[in-house]
Design a protein around this motif. Structure first.
Motif, PDB file in Angstrom:
ATOM      1  N   ASN A   1       0.829  -1.209   0.000  1.00  0.00           N
ATOM      2  CA  ASN A   1       0.000   0.000   0.000  1.00  0.00           C
ATOM      3  C   ASN A   1       0.864   1.260   0.000  1.00  0.00           C
ATOM      4  OD1 ASN A   1      -2.483  -1.291  -0.076  1.00  0.00           O
ATOM      5  ND2 ASN A   1      -2.638  -1.445   2.155  1.00  0.00           N
ATOM      6  N   ARG A   2       1.996   1.215   0.677  1.00  0.00           N
ATOM      7  CA  ARG A   2       2.914   2.359   0.648  1.00  0.00           C
ATOM      8  C   ARG A   2       3.403   2.613  -0.779  1.00  0.00           C
ATOM      9  NH1 ARG A   2       5.827   4.306   5.132  1.00  0.00           N
ATOM     10  NH2 ARG A   2       5.120   3.505   7.123  1.00  0.00           N
ATOM     11  N   ALA A   3       3.809   1.520  -1.423  1.00  0.00           N
ATOM     12  CA  ALA A   3       4.302   1.664  -2.797  1.00  0.00           C
ATOM     13  C   ALA A   3       3.203   2.184  -3.719  1.00  0.00           C
ATOM     14  CB  ALA A   3       4.825   0.316  -3.297  1.00  0.00           C
ATOM     15  N   THR A   4       1.981   1.694  -3.518  1.00  0.00           N
ATOM     16  CA  THR A   4       0.856   2.162  -4.326  1.00  0.00           C
ATOM     17  C   THR A   4       0.571   3.632  -4.059  1.00  0.00           C
ATOM     18  OG1 THR A   4      -0.125  -0.055  -4.220  1.00  0.00           O
ATOM     19  CG2 THR A   4      -1.565   1.741  -4.905  1.00  0.00           C
TER      20      THR A   4
ATOM     21  N   LYS B   1      -9.555   4.003   3.925  1.00  0.00           N
ATOM     22  CA  LYS B   1     -10.784   3.585   4.608  1.00  0.00           C
ATOM     23  C   LYS B   1     -10.472   2.867   5.914  1.00  0.00           C
ATOM     24  CE  LYS B   1     -13.393   0.240   3.030  1.00  0.00           C
ATOM     25  NZ  LYS B   1     -14.370  -0.554   2.235  1.00  0.00           N
ATOM     26  N   THR B   2      -9.407   2.090   5.927  1.00  0.00           N
ATOM     27  CA  THR B   2      -9.007   1.394   7.156  1.00  0.00           C
ATOM     28  C   THR B   2      -7.494   1.499   7.317  1.00  0.00           C
ATOM     29  OG1 THR B   2      -8.778  -0.698   5.952  1.00  0.00           O
ATOM     30  CG2 THR B   2     -10.881  -0.291   7.062  1.00  0.00           C
ATOM     31  N   GLY B   3      -7.044   1.443   8.537  1.00  0.00           N
ATOM     32  CA  GLY B   3      -5.617   1.367   8.809  1.00  0.00           C
ATOM     33  C   GLY B   3      -4.973   2.708   9.066  1.00  0.00           C
ATOM     34  N   LYS B   4      -4.542   2.909  10.309  1.00  0.00           N
ATOM     35  CA  LYS B   4      -3.897   4.177  10.643  1.00  0.00           C
ATOM     36  C   LYS B   4      -2.570   4.321   9.905  1.00  0.00           C
ATOM     37  CE  LYS B   4      -1.485   2.530  14.807  1.00  0.00           C
ATOM     38  NZ  LYS B   4      -1.305   2.739  16.252  1.00  0.00           N
ATOM     39  N   GLU B   5      -1.915   3.175   9.568  1.00  0.00           N
ATOM     40  CA  GLU B   5      -0.662   3.254   8.821  1.00  0.00           C
ATOM     41  C   GLU B   5      -0.885   3.902   7.464  1.00  0.00           C
ATOM     42  OE1 GLU B   5      -1.846   0.510  10.132  1.00  0.00           O
ATOM     43  OE2 GLU B   5      -0.412  -0.257  11.602  1.00  0.00           O
TER      44      GLU B   5
ATOM     45  N   ILE C   1      -0.055   8.307   3.845  1.00  0.00           N
ATOM     46  CA  ILE C   1      -0.581   9.060   2.699  1.00  0.00           C
ATOM     47  C   ILE C   1      -0.608  10.551   2.999  1.00  0.00           C
ATOM     48  CG2 ILE C   1      -2.689   9.459   1.350  1.00  0.00           C
ATOM     49  CD1 ILE C   1      -3.148   6.425   1.455  1.00  0.00           C
ATOM     50  N   ALA C   2      -1.013  10.907   4.215  1.00  0.00           N
ATOM     51  CA  ALA C   2      -1.004  12.330   4.579  1.00  0.00           C
ATOM     52  C   ALA C   2       0.422  12.851   4.657  1.00  0.00           C
ATOM     53  CB  ALA C   2      -1.720  12.535   5.910  1.00  0.00           C
TER      54      ALA C   2
END
Length: 711
Positions: free
Chosen positions: A392-395, A423-427, A432-433
């Motif tokens: 997800n980080r890479a995406t 939508k889910t996941g504080k990571e 992303i922010a």
């Protein structure tokens, strides 16, 4: 996956014609043979030319067997020898069993034809086993079939005998090439789990050249299919939901890495936007705020418990929260108020296991505390979770780049994907922010595209759930103003309501409440949404107004914006009445607020109605609002409240049956009765003449002095 689970999944995908198989088999001999001939012919017609990407050999083998059975059944059906009326009983039993085997064959072939490639690859050994089981049962059926008792042509008999020989002792066949692909897919999961991003060429070779997933839309359908398996099976799934979430994250990354942001995807996206899938996108906002079951939240922090422990009173808390509570010098249970006999903390392993299961089933990252006896199983479970986070980080890096300098279509797609990732996941929300998504999402809030605007404001909402992101959103130049503009003039209902939900989330921070209320048109728009919004929109609006009303400087602004009138009107709406009464209770603490509420003709009557018919929390908010109205509204407001004929009886009822806070507020309002000179106007009211009055509580009769002010 267990046999029952996979066949349950298969039945969910059956075509309408399969319903015929489910009817009770209560047919005559002639009708039974005719039905079997028609069904088997249909199976051959549907699947003989079908190209199966996986399970090719197993599927072809099964279809060839059915083709021979078609020959047999057609001959028996069309026979003119008169044997139709003289079928042996053994043959009839075999034909009835064949009916069920054809039903199962139809389900299995349909499943292989309609499922996604990645899902079939992951299920390769299990599905191969189902083909093997089916072949064994067909072999048994052919062995006991009374072939010699039927009058058949030599050609038909020869084909059936050959099938009998070939079907004996069937062997389990698992395609080695397919298994190699499955192992390779899991190797990608290991790579991401260990912090290594696989080579671009390897990913292209696997997904595009080997699996023939050759465009962005095909990738998206693969993702949706895997997500549906997670939702539909509710944890009863193999691979586990945790592993599947890892694969979903990897496939999403590959989709954008290999095919970028194709413009024609926007058209597909716009069509799909109108048809949200059940249990997934349609529940997104509800999931954002209501994902965590109440029993899984710590009573102190109100957050998901990572290490639940039990204190001496039997209550469960998160270890970090209750430890901090005890270290601050408290010696009571925060929830019950009872004295703690000791400060030992006992791990609540049963609850922790339930939390872990729920997190993996819903794709919520779970960081268990480090323990000395951490098992290899829990270590293995952590790998897919880390793989999902890294993928997800890479995406996210690819998505934010497109938000910054991509085309309008690419920005629309990127905003949608960020919406889903956050939508889910504080990571996900934190990364992303922190990677700079907020300024680019802010620009999309002013987009002329309804889809882009809706996705960007929803992504902003999801980001705001993470506390540290609230400051980033508020401090971003023009961001708050843009959110309010969407609330006022958003291009879709969902965009306007999600803007209200974003303000509700941001207003949880006290320092931001005044800044939000000072935005031109913000309170007016929230009040308007409270009046005409959907059920969810009204809920978000009233919660935002409630939060804003807790700041004393906002009272005059809310009165001017006619929010008070809308809150009074909302007292009639069961879905938002509790929050509306709570907001009014805060507003009337100030004299100008009490004056504004007092001017609303129906305010007192509706609060009285809520005391009679509302929920326990609604009743406590209503009596609190009436009490504050008497305290701050002067003699006129007090007289208006106390002249209500039903009030005395309702107060007495609350003193017996209300919540702890409701009983406290009712007792305070009872003292207002006693301080009034005109007590005789209230038949059945509280008697005046003693210095104390007995107020029933759940703990017994408590003598409360009349001069005491209970808050």
């Amino acid at each position: 996956m267990a046999t029952a689970a996979i066949f349950s999944s298969m039945r969910r995908r059956r075509s309408p014609s399969v319903e015929a198989f489910l009817a009770p088999v209560d047919l005559s001999e002639v009708a039974l043979v005719q039905t079997l001939a028609a069904i088997s012919s249909e199976l051959v017609s549907c699947f003989s030319d079908k190209v199966f990407f996986f399970q090719r050999r197993n599927s072809r083998c099964l279809i060839r067997k059915i083709e021979v059975l078609v020959v047999l059944l057609e001959y028996v059906k069309d026979s003119e020898s008169g044997s139709m009326s003289k079928l042996p009983s053994t043959a009839i039993l075999c034909f009835k069993e064949l009916y069920l085997l054809l039903y199962r064959s139809k389900i299995l072939l349909d499943y292989c034809a309609q499922s996604s490639k990645l899902w079939l690859l992951l299920q390769n050994p299990s599905i191969s086993s189902h083909f093997h089981d089916l072949n064994q049962e067909i072999s048994t059926l052919l062995d006991v079939f009374p072939l010699n008792d039927l009058e058949l042509s030599d050609d038909v008999r020869e084909q059936v005998e050959l099938l009998q020989k070939q079907a004996r002792n069937p062997k389990l066949y698992v395609d080695e090439s397919d298994e190699g692909l499955r192992v390779k897919l899991f190797s990608f999961l290991d790579d991401f789990g260990n912090g290594r991003i696989p080579n671009h060429g390897d990913l292209r070779l696997f997904f595009v050249e080997r699996l023939w997933i050759r465009d962005s839309i095909s990738f998206r359908r693969e993702i949706e299919f895997l997500e549906e398996q997670i939702v539909n099976h509710e944890g009863d799934i193999e691979p586990t939901a945790c592993v599947l979430n890892g694969f979903v994250a990897i496939v999403r990354y590959c989709r954008f890495l290999l095919f970028g942001f194709e413009e024609d995807e926007v058209l597909f996206l716009s069509r799909d936007q109108k048809k949200p899938r059940k249990g997934l996108i349609a529940r997104e906002i509800a999931d954002t705020f209501l994902t965590v079951p109440k029993d899984f939240c710590c009573p102190i922090s109100l957050e998901l418990m990572r290490d639940p422990v039990i204190v001496s009173t039997g209550q469960t808390y998160d270890r970090s929260s209750i430890t901090r509570w005890i270290e601050e010098g408290h010696c009571t249970c925060p929830k019950t108020g009872q004295m703690l006999d000791h400060t030992r903390l006992v791990p609540n392993r049963a609850l922790r296991n339930l939390i872990v299961q729920w997190c993996t089933a819903h794709g919520v990252p779970y960081d268990p505390p480090e323990t000395r006896d951490a098992s290899a199983e829990s270590f293995a479970a952590a790998c897919p979770i880390k793989a999902a986070v890294e993928a997800n980080r890479a995406t996210a890096t690819l998505l934010i780049k497109q938000l910054a300098d991509g085309s309008q279509g690419a920005q629309t797609i990127a905003s949608r994907e960020i919406r889903l990732l956050t939508k889910t996941g504080k990571e996900n929300r934190a990364f992303i922010a922190g990677a700079g998504a907020i300024p680019h999402l802010r620009k999309l809030l002013s987009s002329s595209s309804p889809i882009a605007q809706e996705n960007s404001v929803t992504a902003m909402l999801n980001l705001s759930i993470h506390d540290k992101n609230k400051r980033l959103i508020i401090d971003e130049d023009g961001c708050l103003t843009s959110i309010v503009e969407v609330l006022k003039l958003g291009l879709t209902t969902e965009a306007r309501e999600n803007a209200a939900a974003t303000l509700f989330s941001l207003s949880a921070v006290h320092d931001f409440k005044k800044r939000i209320a000072d935005q031109e048109g913000a309170i007016e728009a929230l009040a308007g949404l409270l009046r005409v919004g959907t059920s969810r929109g009204k809920k978000d609006a009233v919660m935002a107004l409630f939060n804003l009303s807790t700041h004393t400087d906002n009272c005059a602004r809310m009165i001017k914006a006619r929010a008070v009138a809308e809150l009074v009107g909302a007292l009639q709406n069961e879905g938002v009445a509790e929050e509306a009464a709570g907001a009014l209770a805060l507003i009337v603490r100030q004299p100008i607020g009490a004056e504004a509420v007092g001017k609303e003709e129906m305010a007192v009557a509706r609060l009285i109605t809520m005391m009679r018919c509302g929920t326990p929390r609604g009743k406590e908010n209503a009596v609190a609002a009436l009490l504050e109205l008497c305290r701050s509204g002067g003699a006129a407001a007090t007289e208006r409240v106390l002249k209500t004929p039903a009030l005395a009886g309702l107060l007495q009822t609350l003193l017996f049956t209300g919540t702890k806070r409701a009983r406290r507020k009712a007792a305070s309002l009872a003292r207002v009765f006693h301080r009034c000179e005109n007590t005789s106007l209230h038949p059945g009211g509280f008697r005046n003449g003693n210095s104390t009055t007995n107020i029933s509580t759940f703990g017994g009769d408590v003598s409360v002095p009349m001069s005491l002010s209970v808050l």
